[in-house]
Scaffold this active site. Structure first.
Site, PDB file in Angstrom:
ATOM      1  N   ASP A  52       0.884  -1.165   0.000  1.00  0.00           N
ATOM      2  CA  ASP A  52       0.000   0.000   0.000  1.00  0.00           C
ATOM      3  C   ASP A  52       0.922   1.215   0.000  1.00  0.00           C
ATOM      4  OD1 ASP A  52      -2.033   1.797   0.027  1.00  0.00           O
ATOM      5  OD2 ASP A  52      -3.149   0.851   1.657  1.00  0.00           O
TER       6      ASP A  52
HETATM    7  C1  BGC Z   1      -4.907   3.411  -0.018  1.00  0.00           C
HETATM    8  C2  BGC Z   1      -4.986   2.468  -1.200  1.00  0.00           C
HETATM    9  C3  BGC Z   1      -4.754   3.229  -2.473  1.00  0.00           C
HETATM   10  C4  BGC Z   1      -3.417   3.921  -2.395  1.00  0.00           C
HETATM   11  C5  BGC Z   1      -3.081   4.724  -3.634  1.00  0.00           C
HETATM   12  C6  BGC Z   1      -3.627   4.226  -0.036  1.00  0.00           C
HETATM   13  O1  BGC Z   1      -3.650   5.208   0.943  1.00  0.00           O
HETATM   14  O2  BGC Z   1      -4.997   2.694   1.186  1.00  0.00           O
HETATM   15  O3  BGC Z   1      -6.216   1.821  -1.207  1.00  0.00           O
HETATM   16  O4  BGC Z   1      -4.846   2.367  -3.564  1.00  0.00           O
HETATM   17  O5  BGC Z   1      -3.413   4.818  -1.290  1.00  0.00           O
HETATM   18  O6  BGC Z   1      -3.893   5.830  -3.741  1.00  0.00           O
END
Ligand code: BGC
Length: 663
Positions: A219
């Site tokens: 993530d």
């Molecule tokens: C989120 C993800 C997301 C990523 C990119 C993170 O903060 O938890 O779900 O895909 O950011 O935006």
């Protein structure tokens, strides 16, 4: 093109293991095609260079998609979003999220599918197949046990092995059958070790047990100590991490990781690049068709929760007030990385109803303005005027919602804002026929007002076609067929976790496998609306259950559903399995199959579903494998988890070497 990792220098290899920037993989000195990743589950969210968001089709949120209980619609959802990805150059869509809804407070529940691991897994699998059928990759997220936003970066989810497998990993296990190009690890630690460094989860479970062959991505910002993630087989650290290269090099010199560890991950990134290059990207829907798909899914996913005196569908020749700011400006989705910027001009509900039912009279009033803000004196004056109009109508359609559901924040309550609760009660004092439209992404405690209103339609965060879908259902053009994918409890205190959120360091999942309806069943707790519940304008009768043994722990379950009304409709029937006697503690019943079928007025349809080994198994911490205990099991067929219509029994007799799974 086929890439050979030996053509890369060590520096180029390491460079490949973290992003070039926020969204792209590195080119390793221009040798490789860069893979572009973009959010998110409910439509494409891609940033322009100036930080603004590109326009895309705002699809219903996954909570609504799950409520369709229709794998074809989940597939269509995926396909449609992939079309927008292709138009905008996104190679991999950072979706779907399959985390189990352990608490209705989770601010991201609107992005997730269900409290039930089977339903979440099956719907995600179909969605992934839909996206990838168009040559765009997916990222199954957030792996795993990421069940609230509060403390998501720090708090460990302390989960016992059985609950981990049966509840939290299960949706991932099912969804990986669709071979998502990537899986995204979560921010939180699981059992004391960050998901991004958790080799047991990433390597031993995801890769070795589930047979996952694709790429594991972090993530955004979930990597803390790069070499530890690499050692756990996390292939790609996103976004660009300036410390990555040095950290990995030092670890290599110190012998904490080997060249083999690096090559393993580099190979997975190269494989992804090849997959992207070889993919045939096919756009199959026009912009209008994408909107039509959004509408179809929204119609299928809205849930009629209450319909006293059959006040819905609306009747011709009557006078209605359509009230509430949201009727004109509905919430299309939740906030955060799942936010989608559409340029579709959402029509006011009142106008759509006027078009749909020209023989009725619809008047709109937005007063009081935004009920979640405490009304000022002027608002209250205007509200009074509004209540007087309400008095003269045959019914009031009141649009209320929760604008605060978003990534990064949890809800602090599952009740509507007090301004809204008061508004509903006030309007109900002036008109006894109030129809509430609920524009929310997760469960709501309605105890304060549910008895004051005649009908409740959960419109959810249903994307850019929300008002068209709501108008179609209200007017009777579409017969509602959605059913809840999460329990609506009577109040927050009835949920297992209540308002406890952990201490910032550890949250002990002491509820074990008793999550969602498994919890309410176990403790005999009454709920407002059970898992799997939803009304239709049709009535369905279930009969003639037949269970045929087809092999070891293989059964074919068939039954008739008759539409005993004069309205065509669709019915979601659910098959639960109950272990009659077990040496381990098990839930009262568990969803193991479901079916959604269109059944015409007066028609009888024979439904057939299959149950296999998984329907009877629990995860044994003794065998470190799934295990089926021989003996009697009940098969329940229900219209919801609390409305079981048919029951049968089977005697499972597996040979000694067939009781445990091989993994
Ligand atoms: C989120 C993800 C997301 C990523 C990119 C993170 O903060 O938890 O779900 O895909 O950011 O935006």
């Amino acid at each position: 093109m086929k890439y050979d990792l030996n053509n890369l220098t060590l520096e180029e290899k390491i460079e490949l293991l973290t992003g070039a920037d926020n969204w792209r993989t590195s080119s390793s000195n221009g040798k490789l095609r860069q893979v572009f990743m973009s959010d998110g589950p409910n439509g494409l969210r891609m940033q322009n260079a100036d930080g603004s968001t590109k326009k895309a089709t705002a699809m219903p949120n996954l909570s609504v998609v799950a409520q369709t209980w229709d794998e074809e619609l989940a597939y269509l959802d995926g396909e449609t979003i992939a079309n927008d990805c292709i138009d905008n150059g996104a190679d991999v869509l950072l979706a779907p999220g399959v985390n189990v809804k352990r608490t209705p407070l989770n601010g991201r529940n609107f992005e997730y599918l269900s409290e039930d691991p089977y339903l979440a897994g099956v719907m995600a699998r179909a969605y992934i197949r839909g996206v990838q059928s168009k040559g765009v990759g997916t990222s199954l997220k957030h792996y795993c046990a990421n069940n609230r936003e509060v403390y998501r970066f720090t708090q460990t989810s302390e989960v016992d092995e059985r609950a981990l497998h049966e509840i939290y990993l299960k949706p991932f296990e099912i969804a990986t059958q669709a071979e998502p190009w990537t899986v995204m690890c979560s921010y939180n630690p699981v059992n004391g070790v960050y998901a991004s460094e958790n080799r047991k989860l990433l390597k031993d479970t995801l890769r070795d047990k589930f047979g996952y062959k694709g790429l594991i991505v972090s993530d955004w910002g979930a990597v803390h100590e790069p070499y530890k993630s690499l050692r756990a087989t996390l292939d790609l650290c996103m976004p660009h991490n300036g410390d990555y290269a040095q950290n990995v090099k030092t670890a290599l010199e110190n012998g904490y990781i080997s060249m083999k560890d690096i090559d393993f991950c580099v190979q997975n990134v190269l494989n992804l690049i090849e997959t992207v290059e070889n993919a045939e990207k096919t756009v199959n829907y026009t912009k209008e068709e994408r909107h039509a798909n959004a509408l179809k899914i929204a119609e299928g996913g809205m849930v009629l929760l209450k319909n006293e005196d059959e006040i819905l569908p609306l009747k011709d020749g009557k006078k209605y007030l359509v009230a509430g700011y949201l009727a004109k400006n509905p919430l299309l989705g939740g906030g955060g990385s799942a936010f989608v910027q559409t340029d579709y001009p959402v029509s006011p509900l009142c106008d759509l109803l006027k078009d749909a039912m020209p023989d009725s009279d619809f008047e709109f009033s937005s007063v009081p303005v935004q009920a979640w803000e405490m009304p000022n004196e002027l608002d209250l004056q205007r509200a009074k005027y509004n209540y007087l109009i309400a008095r003269e109508k045959d019914a009031v359609i009141l649009y209320v919602g929760d604008p605060n559901e978003s990534e990064c924040y949890d809800r602090s309550s599952i009740r509507l804002h007090p301004g809204y609760e008061r508004l509903i009660k006030e309007v109900a004092r002036y008109n006894e026929n109030v129809i509430v439209l609920l524009n929310v992404g997760s469960a709501v405690d309605m105890s304060e007002w549910i008895d004051d209103v005649k009908a409740v339609l959960l419109v959810g965060y249903a994307g850019e076609a929300i008002n068209e879908a709501a108008a179609a259902i209200l007017s009777g053009k579409t017969n509602p067929s959605g059913k809840l994918a999460e329990t609506f409890p009577l109040c927050l205190e009835d949920t297992y976790t209540g308002d406890e959120v952990g201490d910032g360091f550890v949250e002990w999942y002491s509820d074990g496998v008793f999550v969602g309806y498994r919890h309410y069943d176990r403790y005999g707790i009454d709920v407002l609306f059970p898992f799997g519940y939803g009304l239709s304008y049709s009535k369905f009768k279930y009969d003639n259950l037949k269970i045929e043994k087809k092999g070891d722990a293989e059964y074919e379950v068939s039954y008739d559903i008759t539409n005993v009304s004069d309205t065509d409709g669709a019915e979601v029937s659910q098959i639960y399995v109950k272990d009659i006697f077990s040496m381990v503690v098990r839930p009262e019943k568990e969803l193991r199959a479901f079916n959604k079928s269109v059944i015409k007025a007066g028609e009888t349809k024979r439904i057939t579903v299959k149950l296999g080994y998984d329907a009877f198994a629990y995860y044994s911490t003794v065998y470190d494998a799934w295990h089926v205990e021989n003996g009697p099991f009940e098969i329940w067929v229900g219209a919801s988890s609390a409305d079981i219509r048919l029951k049968g029994t089977v005697e499972v007799e597996l040979p000694d070497d067939g009781q445990q799974s091989q993994i």
